[in-house]
Design a protein around this motif. Structure first.
Motif, short mmCIF file in Angstrom:
data_model
loop_
_atom_site.label_atom_id
_atom_site.label_comp_id
_atom_site.label_asym_id
_atom_site.label_seq_id
_atom_site.Cartn_x
_atom_site.Cartn_y
_atom_site.Cartn_z
N ALA A 189 0.81 -1.22 0.00
CA ALA A 189 0.00 0.00 0.00
C ALA A 189 0.84 1.27 0.00
N ARG A 190 0.19 2.33 -0.48
CA ARG A 190 0.72 3.69 -0.37
C ARG A 190 -0.41 4.55 0.20
N ILE A 191 -0.18 5.11 1.38
CA ILE A 191 -1.22 5.83 2.11
C ILE A 191 -0.74 7.27 2.31
N VAL A 216 -7.30 10.07 4.45
CA VAL A 216 -6.10 9.73 3.68
C VAL A 216 -6.52 9.26 2.30
N ARG A 217 -5.56 9.22 1.40
CA ARG A 217 -5.79 8.63 0.08
C ARG A 217 -4.99 7.33 0.01
N VAL A 218 -5.62 6.25 -0.41
CA VAL A 218 -5.02 4.92 -0.40
C VAL A 218 -4.88 4.39 -1.83
N GLN A 219 -3.70 3.85 -2.12
CA GLN A 219 -3.47 3.16 -3.39
C GLN A 219 -2.83 1.80 -3.13
N ALA A 220 -3.23 0.81 -3.92
CA ALA A 220 -2.53 -0.48 -3.89
C ALA A 220 -1.19 -0.32 -4.57
N ALA A 225 -1.40 3.41 -11.24
CA ALA A 225 -2.17 4.22 -12.18
C ALA A 225 -3.64 4.36 -11.78
N VAL A 226 -4.12 3.51 -10.88
CA VAL A 226 -5.51 3.57 -10.44
C VAL A 226 -5.68 4.71 -9.45
N PRO A 227 -6.68 5.57 -9.63
CA PRO A 227 -6.89 6.68 -8.69
C PRO A 227 -7.04 6.18 -7.27
N GLY A 228 -6.49 6.95 -6.31
CA GLY A 228 -6.55 6.53 -4.93
C GLY A 228 -7.95 6.62 -4.34
N LEU A 229 -8.20 5.80 -3.33
CA LEU A 229 -9.46 5.80 -2.61
C LEU A 229 -9.32 6.66 -1.36
N VAL A 230 -10.24 7.60 -1.15
CA VAL A 230 -10.21 8.43 0.05
C VAL A 230 -10.93 7.70 1.17
N VAL A 231 -10.21 7.53 2.29
CA VAL A 231 -10.76 6.86 3.48
C VAL A 231 -10.83 7.90 4.59
N ARG A 243 -5.05 -4.65 -5.10
CA ARG A 243 -6.39 -4.08 -4.94
C ARG A 243 -6.58 -3.47 -3.55
N VAL A 244 -7.57 -2.60 -3.47
CA VAL A 244 -8.01 -2.04 -2.20
C VAL A 244 -9.38 -2.62 -1.88
#
Length: 342
Positions: A189-191, A216-220, A225-231, A243-244
């Protein structure tokens, strides 16, 4: 030859000498001749003496505490690992790695409390021993709390603030700095912090995020290249390299109790996962069959400050047997079920 290459040679040679001295099984005369050759090498250059001295002091201290006999079989394994360490790390960490590996050779029983922790953990910028928690203030003002048996590396320069979680778990209260994003990275992950407080735990092949405040914004790691998910605060999520997972609700009060009071509040958590968390809180090894215990789930509050008592408490609630074999090994087995009447 460059200065750094010479430093690598010296560290490796010092480790090799400790392996040879610890594993040599020749006659008294042969051992004395080997010792004389080592002394000649050690005094040939100041750098030799410095490297050798550090190893000797560490090994001597632990030998005095444990009085453990030497085992020659560990020698070649430690030497091979030492060669890998000196190629991969900077000077200070190469020295620490060589010291640890020589310790494993000279005092094998002292390695038992360390054996299920990686060298990456032991050589990290910040690390904690089993049962110890630690809070430090980073150079940028961020507060970092490491849980038991955890480790992290910190990279801080004009353009970035990056914390690598090597093992275990951490909580951060991030200092604001709009020009330098604060990021926690793991192999999965990259958080990237968009606010303040959150916690991260590394499991085998998976990273788990607990959002205490803000977002935070989370990326696998494998899908940059996939946009990060905001948690956001009050949410949790699991991240794999590819995957997230789905966002789940988080009990912020229970999460706060975990980090501030060292109380583990669980609700329908599989027993093997609970044992993993308790095992982090003590030295040595907690051994159990994950598959055999996976059918049990735990709900309740456990004191992380006394993991042995917590395990015995679990034994009163589930058909399991908890056995201790000295200070370094606990074995947990399911109780044998009574056979049906014939």
């Amino acid at each position: 030859m460059s200065r750094s290459a010479i430093a690598e040679e010296i560290v490796e040679q010092a480790a090799e000498w400790q392996v040879l001295l610890s594993s040599h099984a020749g006659t008294v005369g042969e051992r004395q001749a080997l010792q004389a050759r080592y002394e000649a090498w050690k005094h040939a250059r100041p750098e030799h003496a410095q490297a050798a001295g550090r190893l000797e002091r560490l090994i001597g201290d632990v030998r005095a505490a444990t009085c453990t006999p030497v085992l020659a079989d560990a020698g070649q394994q430690a030497l091979a690992a030492g060669r890998r360490v000196v190629r991969r790390h900077g000077k200070a960490r190469r020295m620490a790695g060589a010291a640890l590996l020589a310790l494993a050779v000279a005092v094998p029983a002292a390695w038992l409390p360390l054996q299920h922790y990686s060298l990456g953990m032991l050589l990290a910028d910040f690390h904690t021993q089993p049962g110890a928690w630690r809070t430090v203030r980073l150079a940028d003002g961020t507060s970092l709390t490491l849980g038991s048996a955890s480790a992290a590396n910190y990279r801080y320069d004009a353009g970035r603030r990056e914390l690598e979680l090597v093992q275990g778990q951490l909580m951060v209260d991030v200092a604001k700095d709009a020009s330098r994003p604060f990021t926690v990275v793991t192999p999965e992950a990259r958080i990237t912090a968009l606010g303040t407080r959150f916690a991260v735990t590394r499991h085998e092949g998976m990273t788990e995020l607990f959002m205490l405040e803000s977002e935070v914004r989370v990326q696998a790691a494998g899908t940059p290249a996939v946009p990060g998910l905001v948690v956001r605060g009050g949410q949790r999520v699991r991240i794999w390299a590819d995957r997230v997972g789905a966002v789940q609700p988080l009990d912020v009060v229970a999460a706060g109790n975990y980090w501030h009071d060292r109380r583990l509040v669980v609700d329908d958590m599989p027993l093997p996962q609970v044992l993993d968390l308790l095992a982090r809180e003590r030295p040595g090894l907690v051994s159990f069959d994950r598959q055999a215990l996976a059918r049990y789930s735990v709900s309740g509050v456990l004191d992380l400050g006394d993991p042995e008592r917590a395990m015995q408490l679990l034994a009163t609630s589930f058909p399991i047997r908890v056995r201790s074999f000295g200070p370094w090994l606990i074995r947990i087995d399911p109780m044998q079920e009574n056979p049906p009447p014939g």
